[in-house]
Write a protein that holds these residues in place. Structure first.
Motif, PDB file in Angstrom:
ATOM      1  N   GLY A 206     -89.505   1.364   5.303  1.00 19.74           N
ATOM      2  CA  GLY A 206     -88.168   1.919   5.363  1.00 19.74           C
ATOM      3  C   GLY A 206     -87.215   1.297   6.360  1.00 19.74           C
TER       4      GLY A 206
ATOM      5  N   ILE B  42     -85.599   5.338  -2.124  1.00 16.15           N
ATOM      6  CA  ILE B  42     -86.507   4.248  -1.770  1.00 16.15           C
ATOM      7  C   ILE B  42     -87.648   4.221  -2.774  1.00 16.15           C
ATOM      8  CG2 ILE B  42     -85.988   4.111   0.685  1.00 16.15           C
ATOM      9  CD1 ILE B  42     -88.381   5.948   1.224  1.00 16.15           C
ATOM     10  N   ASN B  43     -88.066   3.021  -3.108  1.00 18.10           N
ATOM     11  CA  ASN B  43     -89.201   2.826  -3.996  1.00 18.10           C
ATOM     12  C   ASN B  43     -90.193   1.904  -3.310  1.00 18.10           C
ATOM     13  OD1 ASN B  43     -90.472   2.912  -6.818  1.00 18.10           O
ATOM     14  ND2 ASN B  43     -90.302   0.719  -6.456  1.00 18.10           N
TER      15      ASN B  43
ATOM     16  N   LEU C  32     -94.971   4.070   1.755  1.00 18.15           N
ATOM     17  CA  LEU C  32     -93.937   5.008   1.325  1.00 18.15           C
ATOM     18  C   LEU C  32     -93.924   6.251   2.202  1.00 18.15           C
ATOM     19  CD1 LEU C  32     -91.739   5.725  -0.763  1.00 18.15           C
ATOM     20  CD2 LEU C  32     -93.546   6.768  -2.149  1.00 18.15           C
TER      21      LEU C  32
ATOM     22  N   TRP D 128     -90.664   7.527   4.274  1.00 20.49           N
ATOM     23  CA  TRP D 128     -90.066   8.851   4.054  1.00 20.49           C
ATOM     24  C   TRP D 128     -90.005   9.618   5.369  1.00 20.49           C
ATOM     25  CZ3 TRP D 128     -92.031  13.938   1.681  1.00 20.49           C
ATOM     26  CH2 TRP D 128     -90.959  14.657   1.151  1.00 20.49           C
TER      27      TRP D 128
ATOM     28  N   HIS E  90     -87.656   9.575  -2.859  1.00 22.51           N
ATOM     29  CA  HIS E  90     -88.692   8.551  -2.755  1.00 22.51           C
ATOM     30  C   HIS E  90     -89.479   8.462  -4.049  1.00 22.51           C
ATOM     31  CE1 HIS E  90     -90.640  12.311  -1.697  1.00 22.51           C
ATOM     32  NE2 HIS E  90     -91.819  11.764  -1.862  1.00 22.51           N
TER      33      HIS E  90
ATOM     34  N   ASN F 237     -92.772   6.196  -5.991  1.00 20.41           N
ATOM     35  CA  ASN F 237     -93.957   5.371  -5.771  1.00 20.41           C
ATOM     36  C   ASN F 237     -94.300   4.659  -7.072  1.00 20.41           C
ATOM     37  OD1 ASN F 237     -97.476   6.011  -5.480  1.00 20.41           O
ATOM     38  ND2 ASN F 237     -96.362   4.282  -4.625  1.00 20.41           N
TER      39      ASN F 237
END
Length: 294
Positions: A120, A157-158, A165, A169, A178, A180
């Motif tokens: 991130g 976000i991926n 991840l 987060w 988020h 995945n």
């Protein structure tokens, strides 16, 4: 396989020439003999590592696209606990990313997604720029004016690695949506900004256009892709990540700035003139590319 388990110094069996040197004084002639002997042993070890990398690449090249996605998920799960320390303290990649991100400021617009978010950090820098620009009004912003982060549908976000991840987060807060999954199969669209940092050098050449098309799909017309890549690519290993570094050395397929531009312009993008370079160390730099969806 546990990349976090480390050997203590007293668990390492020293090569015989070094062990003899450590026992005490040796003659000048014997010193040269021992060093030459150790150099031969080191070269043998280097050759073993080179053959290991060839073997790893042969296996990796035989993977299906789905298996390659699973490979990267496992690789970065293994790397996750050490990733921020390695990138931010040991090698200073993060400082270079933060520096070039400042030049992307006029093009950062909501909604925004990072397709390969890692833990991130690039998104953290982008969100910070947006929030500061809203408070201070110091940046000349392309219309519409960027809004502060409010809802989960504004920032997403991926990341393929579940452990990475989770760290992202936790770092960015629960206002960030988020996901995945594989960046290649990213199905959401309507974003005005897509971030993609340090990804193209890791993936096979045949997969690079797939990633560009996924970025294109995620953006609205006129949306901007903010892409950051090392130039030239160089793995900076430290002992705790040596197993990860072995994988990356074996499978990396670096892309030159010219070829990266070619992938984007051939798949529905126009290169914007603004770009910046920030040094990582004396050997390589972080390069920012900005592309607008046609």
């Amino acid at each position: 396989m546990d990349g976090r388990r480390q050997l203590r110094k007293d668990q390492v069996e020293l090569p015989r020439p070094i062990a003899e040197l450590l026992k005490g004084k040796v003659s000048v002639g014997r010193l040269f003999e021992l060093v030459n002997e150790f150099a031969v042993e080191k070269r043998k070890r280097d050759l073993v590592i080179e053959r290991a990398q060839v073997a790893i690449k042969q296996v990796y090249d035989g993977f299906t696209p789905e298996e390659r996605v699973r490979f990267f998920a496992m690789l970065y799960d293994q790397f996750s606990d050490r990733y921020d320390e390695h990138m931010g303290i040991e090698t200073r990649h993060y400082q270079a990313i933060e520096a070039v991100m400042q030049y992307a400021a006029p093009f950062l617009r909501m909604p925004m997604v990072d397709l390969t978010a890692g833990t991130g950090e690039p998104m953290k820098y982008a969100m910070g720029i947006i929030e500061r620009s809203e408070r201070k009004r110091e940046l000349k912003i392309v219309e519409p004016l960027m809004a502060p982060v409010q809802d989960s549908d504004e920032v997403a976000i991926n990341e393929i690695s579940e452990r990475m991840l989770a760290k992202a987060w936790a770092k960015l807060g629960k206002k960030v949506a988020h996901l995945n999954g594989s960046a290649y199969d990213f199905s959401l669209k309507g974003f005005r900004t897509v971030l993609c940092s340090q990804t193209f050098h890791l993936i096979k050449d045949e997969d690079k256009p797939r990633l560009v098309r996924a970025i294109h799909h995620a953006l609205v017309p006129g949306g901007v892709a903010v892409v950051m890549e090392e130039d030239p690519f160089r793995i900076s290993p430290t002992a705790p990540i040596e197993s990860v570094a072995l994988f990356i050395r074996a499978i990396a397929m670096p892309v030159s700035p010219q070829h990266l531009i070619g992938y984007f312009t051939a798949n529905g993008f126009t290169k914007l003139q603004e770009r910046a370079v920030a040094p990582i160390d004396e050997f390589h730099s972080m390069r920012l590319h900005l592309f607008e969806k046609r």
